[in-house]
Structures are given as structure tokens and as C-alpha cells.
Design an enzyme around this catalytic site. Sequence first.
Site, PDB file in Angstrom:
ATOM      1  N   ASP A 246       0.923  -0.961  -0.046  1.00 25.94           N
ATOM      2  CA  ASP A 246       0.003   0.020   0.152  1.00 25.94           C
ATOM      3  C   ASP A 246       1.109   1.252  -0.132  1.00 25.94           C
ATOM      4  O   ASP A 246       2.039   1.189   0.443  1.00 25.94           O
ATOM      5  CB  ASP A 246      -0.847  -0.077   1.150  1.00 25.94           C
ATOM      6  CG  ASP A 246      -1.809   1.175   1.266  1.00 25.94           C
ATOM      7  OD1 ASP A 246      -2.291   1.587   0.204  1.00 25.94           O
ATOM      8  OD2 ASP A 246      -2.083   1.702   2.319  1.00 25.94           O
TER       9      ASP A 246
ATOM     10  N   ASP B  34      -0.074   5.028   0.950  1.00 23.76           N
ATOM     11  CA  ASP B  34      -0.070   5.968   2.141  1.00 23.76           C
ATOM     12  C   ASP B  34      -0.214   5.281   3.518  1.00 23.76           C
ATOM     13  O   ASP B  34      -0.891   4.388   3.460  1.00 23.76           O
ATOM     14  CB  ASP B  34      -1.359   6.767   1.767  1.00 23.76           C
ATOM     15  CG  ASP B  34      -1.424   8.045   2.828  1.00 23.76           C
ATOM     16  OD1 ASP B  34      -0.535   8.385   3.411  1.00 23.76           O
ATOM     17  OD2 ASP B  34      -2.532   8.628   2.735  1.00 23.76           O
TER      18      ASP B  34
END
Length: 214
Positions: free
Chosen positions: A11, A13
Amino acid sequence: MERKYKGIIFDLDGVICHTDRYHYMAWKNMADGLGIYFDEEINNRLRGVSRMESLEIILERSDKAYSDKEKEEFANKKNELYKELLNEMSEKDLDKKVKDTLDILKERGYKTAIASSSKNARLILSKLNLIDFFDIIVDGNDITHSKPDKEVFEKAGIGLKLLPNDCLVVEDAASGVEGAKRAGMDVAGIGDAKGIEDVSYSLESFEDLQKYCI
């Protein structure tokens, strides 16, 4: 000893970098303009969720009904402000331990991918000077369904030409953990996700990945 994984899917952020404060400032500006209450607790519900779904969560606090056109305008206004704030980002926002760990994983021969619901993932990666680092980038522009749907992870795995059980996902949000598990992949949880029961590994810090990816 045979290596358990061949690829690592990150991922963006909350894992590679942290743009929470920019999201918060942009959504807060939009909500204030509509006279809708918004705080950091509500902002936490938006993590790993698409822009339009995030907007719907914010509008739960409103007594007014808005048209699809108005909602699109609100979301666009938020995104334009968010991109303005992102202009402040640079390589200085990339933690050295994160970059060093990424380099080590590459040296060890792992394929790497980004799997993000954000439509600004490529912009952020460019600001961090990481746009050419990852083998595959799948973001909100490439998917129909955001996390916890498995689509973004399946596309990342396909892009890496790997089977699900050859991939380890690194996530910081419950929606991402759920999506990765639905895709049949193991998950290393970091940040808020490290205490989730479904994760295969709990990471106290990003560099802990080195222990599980020999």
C-alpha cells in the site's frame, strides 16, 4: 531454505509514506465549506477508501441531499486542494529506513508493486522519486472497486506474473488487510493494521520486513 515469497505488494499511504495530514486538510476545507462537521476520527474512517466513498462518509453528517453532479464537484474540489498540498512533498518526506529497506529487498531479488486506492499514487511516487522503482503500480485509476475489494491486489499480482501465495502484501488499514486476504495473499500489518488478527506478520517498523523477506 526456500524463499516463501517472490513479490511484495505495498500500500502507499501509511506504508511507504504518510500523507494523512494532507488528506485531512483537504477534506476539512471541503466539509467546512458545506457546514459539515469533520474531525480526525472521521478522517480515520476514510483510510484505504476511494474518494467518492470517502465523500459519502463525510456527507452522512449532512441533512441535505446532493445530486451526483454536486458530489462530483465536491470530490474534485477536495482533490485539487489535495494536489496543491502534495506539491510540498519531496524526497525528504521518504523515511531513510523505508528507502534503505526497499533497496535491500530489491537487492534480494524480490519483485515489488504498489497497490493503492488513491488516484494520486503516481503523483506521490514522482514527488518521492520512486516512480521508476516499483515493477508494477496499480492505483485508483486502474480499478473499479476500492478496498476492501480484492481487485487492486489481484491486478498487482497479475502484473508481477505471480500467484497469490507467492505475494506478501504490506498494509496499514483494515480495509487493505481484508482485500489482500480475499485475494489469497499473506499480509504484513503495520501501523493500525499490526494488531489485526488476520495479518500473517505484525511489523513494529517498516524495516522489520527484512526479517520475513530473507
